[in-house]
Structures are given as C-alpha cells and as structure tokens.
Design a protein around this motif. Structure first.
Motif, PDB file in Angstrom:
ATOM      1  N   MET A   1     -11.234  -0.939  -2.433  1.00  0.00           N
ATOM      2  CA  MET A   1     -10.199  -1.728  -3.031  1.00  0.00           C
ATOM      3  C   MET A   1      -9.836  -2.857  -2.065  1.00  0.00           C
ATOM      4  O   MET A   1      -9.837  -2.673  -0.851  1.00  0.00           O
ATOM      5  CB  MET A   1      -8.960  -0.854  -3.297  1.00  0.00           C
ATOM      6  N   LYS A   2      -9.511  -4.010  -2.615  1.00  0.00           N
ATOM      7  CA  LYS A   2      -9.047  -5.134  -1.798  1.00  0.00           C
ATOM      8  C   LYS A   2      -7.524  -5.145  -1.821  1.00  0.00           C
ATOM      9  O   LYS A   2      -6.911  -4.997  -2.874  1.00  0.00           O
ATOM     10  CB  LYS A   2      -9.578  -6.452  -2.351  1.00  0.00           C
ATOM     11  N   ILE A   3      -6.937  -5.317  -0.651  1.00  0.00           N
ATOM     12  CA  ILE A   3      -5.485  -5.318  -0.517  1.00  0.00           C
ATOM     13  C   ILE A   3      -5.053  -6.637   0.105  1.00  0.00           C
ATOM     14  O   ILE A   3      -5.587  -7.049   1.136  1.00  0.00           O
ATOM     15  CB  ILE A   3      -5.017  -4.138   0.350  1.00  0.00           C
ATOM     16  N   LEU A   4      -4.084  -7.296  -0.530  1.00  0.00           N
ATOM     17  CA  LEU A   4      -3.515  -8.526   0.001  1.00  0.00           C
ATOM     18  C   LEU A   4      -2.080  -8.239   0.419  1.00  0.00           C
ATOM     19  O   LEU A   4      -1.259  -7.826  -0.397  1.00  0.00           O
ATOM     20  CB  LEU A   4      -3.534  -9.641  -1.049  1.00  0.00           C
ATOM     21  N   SER A   5      -1.785  -8.440   1.679  1.00  0.00           N
ATOM     22  CA  SER A   5      -0.424  -8.302   2.197  1.00  0.00           C
ATOM     23  C   SER A   5       0.075  -9.690   2.563  1.00  0.00           C
ATOM     24  O   SER A   5      -0.605 -10.425   3.282  1.00  0.00           O
ATOM     25  CB  SER A   5      -0.402  -7.413   3.440  1.00  0.00           C
ATOM     26  N   ILE A   6       1.239 -10.027   2.070  1.00  0.00           N
ATOM     27  CA  ILE A   6       1.858 -11.315   2.378  1.00  0.00           C
ATOM     28  C   ILE A   6       3.160 -11.027   3.105  1.00  0.00           C
ATOM     29  O   ILE A   6       3.977 -10.240   2.637  1.00  0.00           O
ATOM     30  CB  ILE A   6       2.126 -12.131   1.098  1.00  0.00           C
ATOM     31  N   SER A   7       3.322 -11.647   4.258  1.00  0.00           N
ATOM     32  CA  SER A   7       4.492 -11.380   5.083  1.00  0.00           C
ATOM     33  C   SER A   7       5.087 -12.683   5.595  1.00  0.00           C
ATOM     34  O   SER A   7       4.366 -13.641   5.853  1.00  0.00           O
ATOM     35  CB  SER A   7       4.079 -10.504   6.267  1.00  0.00           C
ATOM     36  N   ILE A   8       6.392 -12.693   5.736  1.00  0.00           N
ATOM     37  CA  ILE A   8       7.037 -13.852   6.363  1.00  0.00           C
ATOM     38  C   ILE A   8       7.076 -13.678   7.874  1.00  0.00           C
ATOM     39  O   ILE A   8       7.514 -14.561   8.592  1.00  0.00           O
ATOM     40  CB  ILE A   8       8.458 -14.095   5.811  1.00  0.00           C
ATOM     41  N   ILE A   9       6.602 -12.511   8.333  1.00  0.00           N
ATOM     42  CA  ILE A   9       6.546 -12.221   9.768  1.00  0.00           C
ATOM     43  C   ILE A   9       5.087 -12.112  10.180  1.00  0.00           C
ATOM     44  O   ILE A   9       4.289 -11.468   9.514  1.00  0.00           O
ATOM     45  CB  ILE A   9       7.276 -10.909  10.096  1.00  0.00           C
ATOM     46  N   ASN A  10       4.747 -12.738  11.283  1.00  0.00           N
ATOM     47  CA  ASN A  10       3.397 -12.666  11.824  1.00  0.00           C
ATOM     48  C   ASN A  10       3.038 -11.219  12.141  1.00  0.00           C
ATOM     49  O   ASN A  10       3.911 -10.410  12.460  1.00  0.00           O
ATOM     50  CB  ASN A  10       3.333 -13.522  13.095  1.00  0.00           C
ATOM     51  N   ILE A  11       1.756 -10.872  12.081  1.00  0.00           N
ATOM     52  CA  ILE A  11       1.342  -9.491  12.334  1.00  0.00           C
ATOM     53  C   ILE A  11       1.705  -9.051  13.755  1.00  0.00           C
ATOM     54  O   ILE A  11       2.013  -7.895  13.999  1.00  0.00           O
ATOM     55  CB  ILE A  11      -0.156  -9.283  12.028  1.00  0.00           C
TER      56      ILE A  11
END
Length: 84
Positions: A1-11
C-alpha cells in the motif's frame, strides 16, 4: 500500500535525528510493514527537495511561513489548507 503523510512539521524539526521522534517512527513502522511511504513537509532553512531516508520518501518544499504555523489557530489553518 502507498501511504502519503502530510505534515506542517518537518520530519526532523531540529536537524537530522533531532526533534519529535514520533513523527519519524510512525512513518518508519509503515516502511517496516512493507508499505511505500511518502512524507510531504515544509523545509527547514534551505534543505528542500526530495530524498529517501531509511525507506521514507521525503519531499521538503519551500514554505516561507512554516514557522508561523505554531501561532495560527486550527480554524485559520483549516481555511488555509483548503485553498491548497
């Protein structure tokens, strides 16, 4: 499965391997389970671009107001993100 995580904080908000480990480790668990993980976040300073870090495909983009998110209310943030 492909997962896209979008964050306003850098990893790694305070430099590589420094900051909020829960952001990194939650993505790493997906990779360990065999998923393809894409992580989209604003860049710290000038470290924008694409790179693969321990199986996590990280896309850092220029966003001059990234540090301002800490002072933006949730309602304002929702309105802003709806325009994206």
């Amino acid at each position: 499965m492909k997962i896209l995580s979008i964050s306003i904080i850098n990893i790694w908000p305070q430099g590589e391997n420094k900051g909020i480990p829960s952001i990194f480790f939650s993505q790493k668990i997906f990779v360990e389970k065999g998923h393809i993980v894409y992580f989209l976040c604003p860049a710290n300073n000038h470290d924008y671009g694409y790179f693969d870090y321990q199986g996590i495909k990280i896309f850092r983009f220029k966003f001059p107001f990234a540090s301002a998110f800490n002072s933006i209310s949730a309602l304002s943030l929702d309105r802003f993100l709806s325009h994206l």
